[in-house]
Design a protein around this motif. Sequence first.
Motif, PDB file in Angstrom:
ATOM      1  N   ASN A 214      -0.371   5.675  -1.980  1.00 19.11           N
ATOM      2  CA  ASN A 214      -1.951   5.436  -1.813  1.00 19.11           C
ATOM      3  C   ASN A 214      -2.183   6.303  -0.765  1.00 19.11           C
ATOM      4  OD1 ASN A 214      -4.409   3.878  -0.663  1.00 19.11           O
ATOM      5  ND2 ASN A 214      -4.399   3.723  -3.023  1.00 19.11           N
TER       6      ASN A 214
ATOM      7  N   ASP B 299      -5.471  -3.915  -6.540  1.00 22.69           N
ATOM      8  CA  ASP B 299      -4.903  -2.920  -7.363  1.00 22.69           C
ATOM      9  C   ASP B 299      -5.338  -1.649  -7.318  1.00 22.69           C
ATOM     10  OD1 ASP B 299      -3.256  -5.031  -8.268  1.00 22.69           O
ATOM     11  OD2 ASP B 299      -4.273  -5.514 -10.017  1.00 22.69           O
ATOM     12  N   SER B 300      -4.371  -0.559  -7.056  1.00 21.66           N
ATOM     13  CA  SER B 300      -4.886   0.534  -6.967  1.00 21.66           C
ATOM     14  C   SER B 300      -5.645   1.088  -8.220  1.00 21.66           C
ATOM     15  CB  SER B 300      -3.707   1.662  -6.767  1.00 21.66           C
ATOM     16  OG  SER B 300      -3.078   1.466  -5.487  1.00 21.66           O
TER      17      SER B 300
ATOM     18  N   SER C 201      -9.623  -2.211   0.339  1.00 19.71           N
ATOM     19  CA  SER C 201     -11.053  -2.325  -0.646  1.00 19.71           C
ATOM     20  C   SER C 201     -12.138  -2.238   0.356  1.00 19.71           C
ATOM     21  CB  SER C 201     -10.998  -3.464  -1.869  1.00 19.71           C
ATOM     22  OG  SER C 201     -10.652  -4.630  -0.846  1.00 19.71           O
TER      23      SER C 201
ATOM     24  N   ASP D 183       1.686  -0.919  -5.690  1.00 20.84           N
ATOM     25  CA  ASP D 183       0.484  -0.420  -6.728  1.00 20.84           C
ATOM     26  C   ASP D 183      -0.772  -0.938  -6.054  1.00 20.84           C
ATOM     27  OD1 ASP D 183       0.869  -3.072  -7.089  1.00 20.84           O
ATOM     28  OD2 ASP D 183       0.788  -2.882  -9.338  1.00 20.84           O
ATOM     29  N   LYS D 184      -0.718  -1.494  -4.747  1.00 19.07           N
ATOM     30  CA  LYS D 184      -1.937  -2.139  -4.085  1.00 19.07           C
ATOM     31  C   LYS D 184      -2.655  -0.982  -3.166  1.00 19.07           C
ATOM     32  CE  LYS D 184      -1.372  -6.152  -5.705  1.00 19.07           C
ATOM     33  NZ  LYS D 184      -2.060  -6.851  -6.711  1.00 19.07           N
ATOM     34  N   THR D 185      -3.849  -1.174  -2.958  1.00 22.08           N
ATOM     35  CA  THR D 185      -4.562  -0.310  -1.814  1.00 22.08           C
ATOM     36  C   THR D 185      -5.534  -1.379  -1.154  1.00 22.08           C
ATOM     37  OG1 THR D 185      -5.947   1.604  -1.442  1.00 22.08           O
ATOM     38  CG2 THR D 185      -6.441   0.444  -3.408  1.00 22.08           C
TER      39      THR D 185
ATOM     40  N   ASP E  26      -9.322   2.978  -8.690  1.00 13.39           N
ATOM     41  CA  ASP E  26      -9.341   4.260  -9.495  1.00 13.39           C
ATOM     42  C   ASP E  26     -10.568   3.961 -10.610  1.00 13.39           C
ATOM     43  OD1 ASP E  26      -7.225   5.511  -7.947  1.00 13.39           O
ATOM     44  OD2 ASP E  26      -5.634   5.164  -9.197  1.00 13.39           O
TER      45      ASP E  26
ATOM     46  N   VAL F  27       0.879  -1.192  -0.024  1.00  8.91           N
ATOM     47  CA  VAL F  27      -0.139   0.081   0.021  1.00  8.91           C
ATOM     48  C   VAL F  27       0.639   1.409  -0.199  1.00  8.91           C
ATOM     49  CG1 VAL F  27      -1.238   1.422   1.755  1.00  8.91           C
ATOM     50  CG2 VAL F  27      -2.168  -0.660   0.965  1.00  8.91           C
TER      51      VAL F  27
ATOM     52  N   TYR G   8      -5.768  -6.574  -0.051  1.00  9.61           N
ATOM     53  CA  TYR G   8      -5.277  -5.675  -1.075  1.00  9.61           C
ATOM     54  C   TYR G   8      -5.997  -6.093  -2.530  1.00  9.61           C
ATOM     55  CZ  TYR G   8      -1.453  -5.131   2.392  1.00  9.61           C
ATOM     56  OH  TYR G   8      -1.006  -4.875   3.457  1.00  9.61           O
TER      57      TYR G   8
END
Length: 831
Positions: A117, A565-566, A53, A49-51, A570, A45, A563
């Motif tokens: 992120n 993918d960001s 959810s 490239d993760k976030t 988006d 995070v 996690y």
Amino acid sequence: MKKQKSKEPAREFGFSLEKIIPEKFQTPFFLILIILLLFLFFFPVMFGDKTTSSGDLIQGKSLRQYALKERDGVSLWNPHIFCGIPAVVTSMSPRYYDLTVMIYSYASKIYSAAFKNYNALYTFNLLILAFTSFFFMRSFGASRLVSFLVAISTIFSTGILVLFYIGHTSKLVSLSIFPFILMMLFKFQKEIKILDVLLYIIGLHILIFGAHVQIVFYFGLVALIYFIYFFIHSFITKNNFLQKQLLKSLLISIVAGLIAIAMSYDTYGQLYEYKLYSTRGTKSIVELQNPVAKSQTNSYEYNTNWSFSPGEVLTFLIPSYYGFGRSTYQGPLTNNQPVEVNTYFGQMPFVDTAMYMGVIIFVLGLFTLFVRWKEPLIQFLGITVILFIFLSFGRNFPLIFNLFYYYFPFFDNFRTPSMILHVVQIIFPILAGFGLLKIISLREEKNLKLEKAIKNLAFIFTGLFILSILFNSMLTDWFTERVQNYASTLGNQQEAQMFNALSGYMADMFRSDFQIAMVLLALTFWLCHAYINKKVNKDLVISGLIIFVLIDLFRIGNRGASYVDSAKIDELFKEPEYVTVIKQQKEKTPFRILNLKQDGFGTLQNNANFHAYFLLEDFYGYSAVKPRSYQDIIDVVSPVNLTLWNMLSVKYIITDRPYNPDGFVPIYQTQNTFVYKNVNALPRVYFVDSVAVKSPLDILNEIKNESFNPKHVAFVENKDFEIWKTDSTTLAEIISYKDEQIIIKTKSTKNHFLFFSTTYLPGWKAFIDNNQTKIYKTNYGFQGIVVPEGEHKIEFKYEPRAFVVGKTISLTLNLLLYAGIIVVLLIQKKK
């Protein structure tokens, strides 16, 4: 005779921390190491490239646009969901006048400035929790290594980590300062300094401004146990000095608590006012009118749904004993593709992760309770832990829980009894730290009985590990049968099939968790045994335990990590075509929309306050604390009702299939998206021809049956006025529309009734030519006023009294508090 050579003592294996890191650099080193471990654990995070959810974090992203939009002052009213709701309820009300909040906020932003992120910012709360845990142990004379162990085991326990993943960040804010406040209470037993008192007030303010009332209540309960226990202890031991210090610290705590609450009065005052009009503070009209429905919606049952169970205490040892919760399955059932599953099969409806604090921490904590029970500090912590675990059982152990639920003030306002275990997950690492200190002291304080117990524990856990290897298949079969037996009791056939299909996966998870737990415990106690026998030195023992704990907690913590993918998040917030189309209509007056599609964000099934991201006002919304009137409308009327839509300015409807009632004009369509304009939707404010008196339930039924035209008649519960029917010259035109303030120009030939389709709540005031007038609760949950003949300027303004008074109090107290700290520091510097 030959001389006997003197036997040299065996050489200890290990290292000296002081030889590697000079003492003055050790504290900064461990604090930086905590930060680096947070970076490592949350790397996906922070730098990847993760976030996350979770629904709460996603709806937080939705509301962020509302919080950031330009406004004259502080955001107070959010018109984008539920026909309007106080901004304070959605935690999206920046408090620029509160210096403590601003310092905390800017510190978190500086900390997270380099992260990819936005959600990584919330790990700042974990950092504060680690630091306060570290210094709590240091205040009791623990070494930096032991304090570091306590700090990391606190923040990486799954019961704390899960709050980040599910987006319960307000809990984290309050929990983060808990060890600091506890540390100050113990400091007050010895000495009370002005600077400490001022810092104590700041700590209490941070605890409170998180605005998670249930966590604040739990701290109050801990403080109550603290004072009751130590007052009793001081009288039994006839410790007059302690009695005086406790009395002083009690008075200080009461005054400091009142100051801290006053510093957040603008928030808590608004929440208190709103509570009486919310789903949390008032029973539904169905429940009030229908005794049968009342029994079906029993508040006790609702509040105790998430009750922990005595059997689930075993998850403190083996996290997957009841299936664990959310994890990622990758195997033949999914063609070797990773799929998130929830394998929990305990008594609660569902959980995200087990309340696992680490098997070493749990056993060391129990060890402390047995070997150091006579010490007052340990007794206090032990009593708190035991009581809180019993309370977490909720309806599964009503003997104690019901006493609190029915007789303890405010306790029945809270749901989710298992939430109290978050506090237990902070206290247990502290207990483990004191247990480790006892083991370390055994070289100087010989205790053969205790040394033998440690050796026996090492043998027991080694033996259990060996047995688990020898009876590996038997252990797996036993757990598989448990899962299958559970599946056979389920009424949902699809869910039963899932558990049967995953029973092997769950059994393997349990078996590996059991074996790893036994290995870690065996290594822990063999290492402690070696230390007692001078085979290894102290720093090596503690470092070894740190490594074992990190391996354990990282392994289990990452299992529950979730996690995405960001780019996917988006993409979720990419402006839909229907939003673009609605914006292209360039409406001049405020309106609402409603998405009736079956799938996607912004729909009835998954609203997530999605449309607030695009600053569109949605008839629907998402919040755990909805306006009671709104929820009653949804329950009795349903969200699909033409009269309701016309009355409340619902001008655009989005569907996934053709929908053609009278007055709806299609303006856009694709294969699965249809947008209709409701030409009959009334403005946000309009004059009605007449006003009738009806009971609340009758008003809802009138709307439900679509038996009236909201332009012709409005309903109130009490009427003390007379009005006249409108004519062609009557005018109501919005000339200024802001979240908290609407200005209207009106023209009328006689007294008329003006309807304003925004949620009726205290805090809204109406003015006619700057003179305040009475607001009537209209059409069950909205606003109306009587406007006299002539041309007038009408103003509806949302300005809760608690905010007006509270912001002044907060700013004044903050300035006095920090001025006091500066003065004390300057005096100390001069001395």
